[in-house]
Motif scaffolding. Structure first.
Motif, mmCIF file in Angstrom:
data_model
loop_
_atom_site.group_PDB
_atom_site.id
_atom_site.type_symbol
_atom_site.label_atom_id
_atom_site.label_comp_id
_atom_site.label_asym_id
_atom_site.label_seq_id
_atom_site.Cartn_x
_atom_site.Cartn_y
_atom_site.Cartn_z
ATOM 1 N N ARG A 81 0.834 -1.212 0.000
ATOM 2 C CA ARG A 81 0.000 0.000 0.000
ATOM 3 C C ARG A 81 0.869 1.262 0.000
ATOM 4 N NH1 ARG A 81 -5.291 1.017 1.213
ATOM 5 N NH2 ARG A 81 -5.639 -1.124 1.951
ATOM 6 N N VAL A 82 1.896 1.278 0.832
ATOM 7 C CA VAL A 82 2.784 2.442 0.910
ATOM 8 C C VAL A 82 3.453 2.699 -0.435
ATOM 9 C CG1 VAL A 82 4.971 3.258 1.889
ATOM 10 C CG2 VAL A 82 3.207 2.330 3.392
ATOM 11 N N LYS A 83 3.919 1.627 -1.073
ATOM 12 C CA LYS A 83 4.626 1.795 -2.345
ATOM 13 C C LYS A 83 3.685 2.228 -3.467
ATOM 14 C CE LYS A 83 8.722 0.910 -0.856
ATOM 15 N NZ LYS A 83 9.772 1.968 -0.872
ATOM 16 N N LEU A 84 2.472 1.703 -3.482
ATOM 17 C CA LEU A 84 1.496 2.135 -4.479
ATOM 18 C C LEU A 84 1.221 3.636 -4.357
ATOM 19 C CD1 LEU A 84 -0.979 -0.870 -4.269
ATOM 20 C CD2 LEU A 84 0.171 -0.117 -6.364
ATOM 21 N N LYS A 85 1.099 4.116 -3.138
ATOM 22 C CA LYS A 85 0.868 5.546 -2.923
ATOM 23 C C LYS A 85 2.107 6.353 -3.304
ATOM 24 C CE LYS A 85 -2.621 5.032 0.710
ATOM 25 N NZ LYS A 85 -2.945 5.236 2.155
ATOM 26 N N GLU A 86 3.274 5.827 -2.950
ATOM 27 C CA GLU A 86 4.527 6.533 -3.237
ATOM 28 C C GLU A 86 4.710 6.784 -4.740
ATOM 29 O OE1 GLU A 86 9.250 5.381 -3.013
ATOM 30 O OE2 GLU A 86 7.966 4.792 -1.320
ATOM 31 N N PHE A 87 4.323 5.796 -5.548
ATOM 32 C CA PHE A 87 4.493 5.922 -6.991
ATOM 33 C C PHE A 87 3.217 6.424 -7.694
ATOM 34 C CE2 PHE A 87 7.863 2.839 -5.945
ATOM 35 C CZ PHE A 87 8.951 3.472 -6.545
ATOM 36 N N GLY A 88 2.219 6.824 -6.917
ATOM 37 C CA GLY A 88 1.007 7.386 -7.482
ATOM 38 C C GLY A 88 0.173 6.401 -8.269
ATOM 39 N N LEU A 89 0.190 5.134 -7.861
ATOM 40 C CA LEU A 89 -0.497 4.082 -8.607
ATOM 41 C C LEU A 89 -1.735 3.527 -7.903
ATOM 42 C CD1 LEU A 89 2.658 2.125 -9.869
ATOM 43 C CD2 LEU A 89 1.167 3.633 -11.201
ATOM 44 N N MET A 90 -2.019 4.000 -6.711
ATOM 45 C CA MET A 90 -3.164 3.462 -5.971
ATOM 46 C C MET A 90 -4.479 3.720 -6.701
ATOM 47 S SD MET A 90 -4.416 1.791 -3.469
ATOM 48 C CE MET A 90 -3.215 1.701 -2.132
ATOM 49 N N GLN A 91 -4.621 4.901 -7.265
ATOM 50 C CA GLN A 91 -5.864 5.236 -7.963
ATOM 51 C C GLN A 91 -6.055 4.336 -9.182
ATOM 52 O OE1 GLN A 91 -6.314 9.397 -8.787
ATOM 53 N NE2 GLN A 91 -8.327 9.180 -9.728
#
Length: 364
Positions: free
Chosen positions: A241-251
């Motif tokens: 989750r942290v890495k997805l947010k860090e790279f702007g990929l969560m959305q």
């Protein structure tokens, strides 16, 4: 005889629980649990204590977040004080996490014997921190408890004395055997609005898969492709989750149709989800073993596995090219009625903890 068993990360709880339970059956064994706090998220630690009927740990080191080096240093300093206080006969470590190596090192330096449960596993990839932890822990342990034939072969090749090594089976399967029925009594599937075999379960958290943008792009492609055929259930590990947010990929991940993003699941809930999945796609070590026992098709998105018996005998297939297209091909084969057949490996029978206790009693 006093035994201190160390837990630090999610898989450790499932391995220590049956051992602690069996130890308590022997009046001559005093069993205590040390929780390093390496996994500090409540969903990754406290819930497992409750669901596995473990007592609250006798000692909590509360290490918490930090780099692996920071965590190791903190664990070693705090665990040294525990050993001075407790004066145990054995320190029992399980698996291959930072806590495993840190506590083993401190014990050896203080002259306390070390037993390593799940010894001898090797992936051949020294870029994985877990591989270094396994090799070093095995090199200093006094007793090594092995889950599969490959472990025996690896330790023999590394020159470990045969008298230290014992093939006992897989203690994680002890927990699965004990709690399988209880897990199946949960309403996990109903609460998610899904039915048995209607979904693919995905778990990913290894640095090679989630710590880079390119790795996460592969992961998103894998999920998107799979969701075209089955609902994808994806419990998000905190690291992922942290890495997805860090790279702007969560959305982008959230926008993929037919995907349910879940919080980390409790042991029983996750066991229930595994058993009823059409396929499990993972980079976890323990999941490879659990799906093999449950006879559930497993696709392991890694370049190597330290658990080759799950491929040789079990239902696991290794996707070493890390190519989402390969995943799609394997998913379609399984859904078309061509899963890999498997069998339960030797001594994965729910009695491993009993065998370990009997051996330790011969070394008071």
């Amino acid at each position: 005889m006093k035994i201190l068993s160390v837990v630090g990360a999610r898989p450790n709880f499932m391995k220590v629980a049956p051992l602690h339970r069996v130890f308590l059956e022997h009046p001559s064994i005093k069993s205590k649990i040390v929780h390093t706090g390496q996994h500090y998220d409540v969903q990754l630690s406290d819930i497992f204590v409750r669901q596995l009927n473990l007592p609250q740990p006798d000692h909590c080191l509360n290490v918490g977040a930090g780099t692996p080096t920071q965590q190791m240093a903190d664990i070693m300093l705090k665990f040294e004080g525990i050993l001075h206080t407790e004066q145990p006969d054995w320190v029992l470590v399980v698996g291959d996490v930072t806590s495993t190596l840190a506590c083993a090192l401190v014990a050896v330096q203080l002259g306390v014997r070390v037993a390593h449960v799940e010894a001898g596993l090797r992936s051949g990839d020294r870029g994985m921190p877990e591989e270094i932890n396994r090799i070093l822990t095995d090199s200093i342990a006094d007793l090594l408890f092995v889950t599969e034939q490959a472990g025996l072969d690896n330790l023999r090749r590394e020159g470990v004395a045969d008298g230290k090594v014992h093939f006992v089976g897989n203690v994680m399967i002890d927990s699965l055997v004990q709690y399988r029925q209880k897990a199946n009594e949960l309403d996990t599937l109903d609460s998610l609005g899904i039915s048995s075999q209607s979904y693919v379960l995905v778990t990913m958290h290894r640095p090679a898969n989630v710590d880079t943008e390119s790795g996460l792009e592969r992961l998103l492609q894998l999920v998107d492709d799979t969701a075209k055929y089955k609902t994808v259930l994806f419990p998000l590990h905190p690291r992922t989750r942290v890495k997805l947010k860090e790279f702007g990929l969560m959305q982008r991940l959230s926008a993929i149709n037919n995907v349910q993003l879940l919080e980390p699941q409790g042991y029983l809930e996750f066991l229930n989800l595994m058993e009823h999945a059409a396929i499990v796609i993972t980079d976890s070590g323990g999941v490879q073993e659990e799906t093999t026992y449950l006879n559930v098709p497993c696709l392991t998105f890694r370049t190597s596995t330290e658990r080759p018996v799950t491929v040789k005998l079990g239902t696991n297939q290794l996707l070493a090219d890390l190519n989402p297209e390969t995943v799609q091909q394997k998913v379609l084969e399984i859904l078309d009625g061509q899963p890999k057949t498997g069998q339960v490996p030797p001594l994965w029978d729910g009695q491993t903890a009993t065998r370990i206790a009997e051996i330790l009693l011969r070394h008071p």
